[in-house]
Design a protein around this motif. Sequence first.
Motif, PDB file in Angstrom:
ATOM      1  N   ALA A 279      17.030 113.313  57.194  1.00 54.33           N
ATOM      2  CA  ALA A 279      17.249 114.376  58.196  1.00 54.33           C
ATOM      3  C   ALA A 279      18.566 114.186  58.970  1.00 54.33           C
ATOM      4  CB  ALA A 279      16.081 114.404  59.181  1.00 54.33           C
ATOM      5  N   PHE A 280      19.070 112.946  59.021  1.00 48.50           N
ATOM      6  CA  PHE A 280      20.221 112.661  59.894  1.00 48.50           C
ATOM      7  C   PHE A 280      21.407 112.110  59.097  1.00 48.50           C
ATOM      8  CE2 PHE A 280      16.284 112.002  62.300  1.00 48.50           C
ATOM      9  CZ  PHE A 280      16.457 112.967  63.290  1.00 48.50           C
ATOM     10  N   ASP A 281      22.620 112.485  59.525  1.00 51.59           N
ATOM     11  CA  ASP A 281      23.799 111.852  58.932  1.00 51.59           C
ATOM     12  C   ASP A 281      24.398 110.792  59.863  1.00 51.59           C
ATOM     13  OD1 ASP A 281      24.738 113.721  60.726  1.00 51.59           O
ATOM     14  OD2 ASP A 281      26.101 114.737  59.346  1.00 51.59           O
ATOM     15  N   LEU A 282      23.795 110.663  61.053  1.00 56.41           N
ATOM     16  CA  LEU A 282      24.269 109.642  61.998  1.00 56.41           C
ATOM     17  C   LEU A 282      23.071 109.076  62.753  1.00 56.41           C
ATOM     18  CD1 LEU A 282      26.615 108.244  63.607  1.00 56.41           C
ATOM     19  CD2 LEU A 282      26.661 110.259  65.078  1.00 56.41           C
ATOM     20  N   LEU A 283      22.996 107.747  62.792  1.00 55.85           N
ATOM     21  CA  LEU A 283      21.968 107.098  63.622  1.00 55.85           C
ATOM     22  C   LEU A 283      22.695 106.175  64.582  1.00 55.85           C
ATOM     23  CD1 LEU A 283      18.687 105.316  62.497  1.00 55.85           C
ATOM     24  CD2 LEU A 283      20.374 104.079  63.839  1.00 55.85           C
ATOM     25  N   VAL A 284      22.365 106.281  65.867  1.00 54.51           N
ATOM     26  CA  VAL A 284      22.938 105.336  66.835  1.00 54.51           C
ATOM     27  C   VAL A 284      21.782 104.673  67.570  1.00 54.51           C
ATOM     28  CG1 VAL A 284      25.109 106.616  67.109  1.00 54.51           C
ATOM     29  CG2 VAL A 284      23.222 107.097  68.668  1.00 54.51           C
ATOM     30  N   CYS A 285      21.970 103.419  67.912  1.00 56.00           N
ATOM     31  CA  CYS A 285      20.889 102.668  68.533  1.00 56.00           C
ATOM     32  C   CYS A 285      21.463 101.692  69.548  1.00 56.00           C
ATOM     33  CB  CYS A 285      20.118 101.910  67.440  1.00 56.00           C
ATOM     34  SG  CYS A 285      18.870 100.827  68.134  1.00 56.00           S
ATOM     35  N   ASP A 286      21.015 101.850  70.779  1.00 57.73           N
ATOM     36  CA  ASP A 286      21.534 101.018  71.867  1.00 57.73           C
ATOM     37  C   ASP A 286      20.360 100.466  72.669  1.00 57.73           C
ATOM     38  OD1 ASP A 286      23.473  99.950  73.639  1.00 57.73           O
ATOM     39  OD2 ASP A 286      23.422 101.731  74.903  1.00 57.73           O
ATOM     40  N   MET A 287      19.340  99.986  71.938  1.00 66.86           N
ATOM     41  CA  MET A 287      18.174  99.434  72.629  1.00 66.86           C
ATOM     42  C   MET A 287      18.497  98.017  73.064  1.00 66.86           C
ATOM     43  SD  MET A 287      14.810 100.497  70.522  1.00 66.86           S
ATOM     44  CE  MET A 287      15.364  99.578  69.137  1.00 66.86           C
ATOM     45  N   SER A 288      18.175  97.709  74.317  1.00 72.22           N
ATOM     46  CA  SER A 288      18.417  96.315  74.741  1.00 72.22           C
ATOM     47  C   SER A 288      17.204  95.489  74.354  1.00 72.22           C
ATOM     48  CB  SER A 288      18.623  96.245  76.250  1.00 72.22           C
ATOM     49  OG  SER A 288      19.234  97.390  76.702  1.00 72.22           O
ATOM     50  N   TRP A 289      17.110  95.196  73.084  1.00 79.37           N
ATOM     51  CA  TRP A 289      15.958  94.481  72.565  1.00 79.37           C
ATOM     52  C   TRP A 289      16.421  93.260  71.802  1.00 79.37           C
ATOM     53  CZ3 TRP A 289      11.045  96.586  69.892  1.00 79.37           C
ATOM     54  CH2 TRP A 289      10.223  97.190  70.859  1.00 79.37           C
ATOM     55  N   SER A 290      15.478  92.389  71.487  1.00 87.40           N
ATOM     56  CA  SER A 290      15.867  91.249  70.668  1.00 87.40           C
ATOM     57  C   SER A 290      16.288  91.806  69.307  1.00 87.40           C
ATOM     58  CB  SER A 290      14.704  90.286  70.497  1.00 87.40           C
ATOM     59  OG  SER A 290      13.925  90.673  69.395  1.00 87.40           O
ATOM     60  N   PRO A 291      17.318  91.208  68.685  1.00 89.45           N
ATOM     61  CA  PRO A 291      17.857  91.756  67.436  1.00 89.45           C
ATOM     62  C   PRO A 291      16.812  91.919  66.341  1.00 89.45           C
ATOM     63  CG  PRO A 291      19.321  90.085  68.307  1.00 89.45           C
ATOM     64  CD  PRO A 291      18.110  90.062  69.179  1.00 89.45           C
ATOM     65  N   ARG A 292      15.890  90.948  66.212  1.00 91.41           N
ATOM     66  CA  ARG A 292      14.925  91.054  65.117  1.00 91.41           C
ATOM     67  C   ARG A 292      13.954  92.214  65.347  1.00 91.41           C
ATOM     68  NH1 ARG A 292      15.696  86.350  61.952  1.00 91.41           N
ATOM     69  NH2 ARG A 292      15.162  87.608  60.156  1.00 91.41           N
ATOM     70  N   GLN A 293      13.561  92.448  66.604  1.00 89.87           N
ATOM     71  CA  GLN A 293      12.689  93.603  66.897  1.00 89.87           C
ATOM     72  C   GLN A 293      13.451  94.899  66.633  1.00 89.87           C
ATOM     73  OE1 GLN A 293      11.790  92.077  70.858  1.00 89.87           O
ATOM     74  NE2 GLN A 293       9.638  92.433  70.439  1.00 89.87           N
ATOM     75  N   MET A 294      14.741  94.891  67.005  1.00 93.46           N
ATOM     76  CA  MET A 294      15.577  96.080  66.791  1.00 93.46           C
ATOM     77  C   MET A 294      15.690  96.384  65.292  1.00 93.46           C
ATOM     78  SD  MET A 294      18.809  96.933  65.712  1.00 93.46           S
ATOM     79  CE  MET A 294      19.836  95.490  65.870  1.00 93.46           C
ATOM     80  N   THR A 295      15.939  95.330  64.476  1.00 93.87           N
ATOM     81  CA  THR A 295      16.122  95.607  63.040  1.00 93.87           C
ATOM     82  C   THR A 295      14.812  96.100  62.411  1.00 93.87           C
ATOM     83  OG1 THR A 295      15.775  93.275  62.474  1.00 93.87           O
ATOM     84  CG2 THR A 295      18.062  94.034  62.648  1.00 93.87           C
ATOM     85  N   THR A 296      13.678  95.634  62.913  1.00 96.90           N
ATOM     86  CA  THR A 296      12.403  96.127  62.382  1.00 96.90           C
ATOM     87  C   THR A 296      12.269  97.619  62.677  1.00 96.90           C
ATOM     88  OG1 THR A 296      11.433  93.976  62.779  1.00 96.90           O
ATOM     89  CG2 THR A 296       9.889  95.788  62.443  1.00 96.90           C
ATOM     90  N   LEU A 297      12.539  97.986  63.942  1.00 97.61           N
ATOM     91  CA  LEU A 297      12.405  99.407  64.318  1.00 97.61           C
ATOM     92  C   LEU A 297      13.397 100.290  63.558  1.00 97.61           C
ATOM     93  CD1 LEU A 297      11.868  99.805  68.156  1.00 97.61           C
ATOM     94  CD2 LEU A 297      10.449 100.614  66.279  1.00 97.61           C
ATOM     95  N   VAL A 298      14.660  99.852  63.531  1.00 99.59           N
ATOM     96  CA  VAL A 298      15.690 100.652  62.842  1.00 99.59           C
ATOM     97  C   VAL A 298      15.378 100.705  61.348  1.00 99.59           C
ATOM     98  CG1 VAL A 298      18.142 100.733  62.198  1.00 99.59           C
ATOM     99  CG2 VAL A 298      17.498 100.280  64.563  1.00 99.59           C
ATOM    100  N   GLY A 299      15.020  99.543  60.788  1.00102.79           N
ATOM    101  CA  GLY A 299      14.718  99.479  59.347  1.00102.79           C
ATOM    102  C   GLY A 299      13.637 100.484  58.970  1.00102.79           C
ATOM    103  N   ASP A 300      12.622 100.634  59.833  1.00103.02           N
ATOM    104  CA  ASP A 300      11.517 101.552  59.537  1.00103.02           C
ATOM    105  C   ASP A 300      11.942 103.017  59.632  1.00103.02           C
ATOM    106  OD1 ASP A 300       9.867  99.455  59.072  1.00103.02           O
ATOM    107  OD2 ASP A 300       8.846  99.521  61.019  1.00103.02           O
TER     108      ASP A 300
END
Length: 361
Positions: A279-300
């Motif tokens: 659906a998207f041609d651009l994803l941006v993510c600026d969550m102040s989270w631990s990197p591993r939690q962030m990669t899990t969320l983004v990965g999904d």
Amino acid sequence: MKDVHIEGDRMDSMTNNDKAAGFIATSNHGFGAQAMEEIRRLFEQVKLTAIVPAEIFRFDAEGISKREATLLLTEREPVFVRHVQPVDVQVAIDRTESDLHRLQETVKSSFNLPEGAKVAVQTRKLDGVEYAYTPFACKEAIDEAIVRNFRAEPVVKGADLIISVFLTAELALIGLSAPADNLSDWSGGAVRFQREEGQISRAKFKLLEAEMRFGLDFRSYRNALDIGAAPGGWTSLLLERGCHVTAVDPARLDPGLLQHPKLTFLQKNAGDVRFRDGAFDLLVCDMSWSPRQMTTLVGDLLYAVQPGGTCIITVKLMHKKAFQTMREVVGDLSPQLELQKAKQLFHNREELTMFFIKARS
Ligand SMILES: C[S@@+](CC[C@H](N)C(=O)[O-])C[C@H]1O[C@@H](n2cnc3c(N)ncnc32)[C@H](O)[C@@H]1O
């Protein structure tokens, strides 16, 4: 005004420096050790000398010319070095007004600038050291010298060449370079955007700087997903660029954004949203989270990014284990995302910004 295009050979002849590879490198405060580590890895033999602890240092690479060193720095750009300037010549100063004349004479005798070249003079000094003149007076004196001696044109932006002057307590360290060779054409890599009236968050500067640093143009994207969007600085920039934005955050967005016709706001946790494939041609993510939690969320959520789509992600640096964190993030998101560039931006604090492309197959 004629265009002045500068090749490596020409730069050598303009500085009479085809040998010494001395540079001053600047990082964000607190990340000098990482920047030094990257320089050590890049050059086989290099001498490092701190100028401002944890932030600015000089390095002298041996067995390599200035031009070769510059190529290495630009082709394998370090993440934590936000700016470099060459040191082609150094001159003793005593911090009195007479330094200005000394600087003019040094520029006259050390450089050979093409007539009509647009030249930006960038001057920095050490904090806490008294000089009888300001960095601006120093710039003005050199501007005068380049007009008088070379008929060059002093400019602030859009320069063909930059003369960088770094004043320590006893020395002026001076170098001539093409803007791209400094990794940033802002003095010391300190990118100063104008704060706008009603600007939602300072975080907006981070995305603006990422757009510039990574050579992107957000106007060329249609559908953006902003994860961790509140209060809405990044979302507002993408809307200004004309994108349709889907903003996801359990926290509230700035009320001024909510009526925007191109905004969809999902006040939810990123783990609880579902989209159409690609659906998207651009994803941006600026969550102040631990990197591993962030990669899990983004990965999904990567199924929702088109192949070839762009992802810009802020990565928090936990306990300064920067290189390990970068490796883990790249590993977690691979093979779906391919890293294009990682950079600690001037507007990043204890974090860095990564630019990925979604793999096409
Ligand atoms: C640093 S702020 C983002 C600032 C934003 N880029 C801007 O320009 O205004 C981080 C945001 O991530 C959001 N966040 C944290 N965990 C989240 C999650 N699991 N799903 C969605 N958003 C989350 C927080 O609520 C917070 O608003």
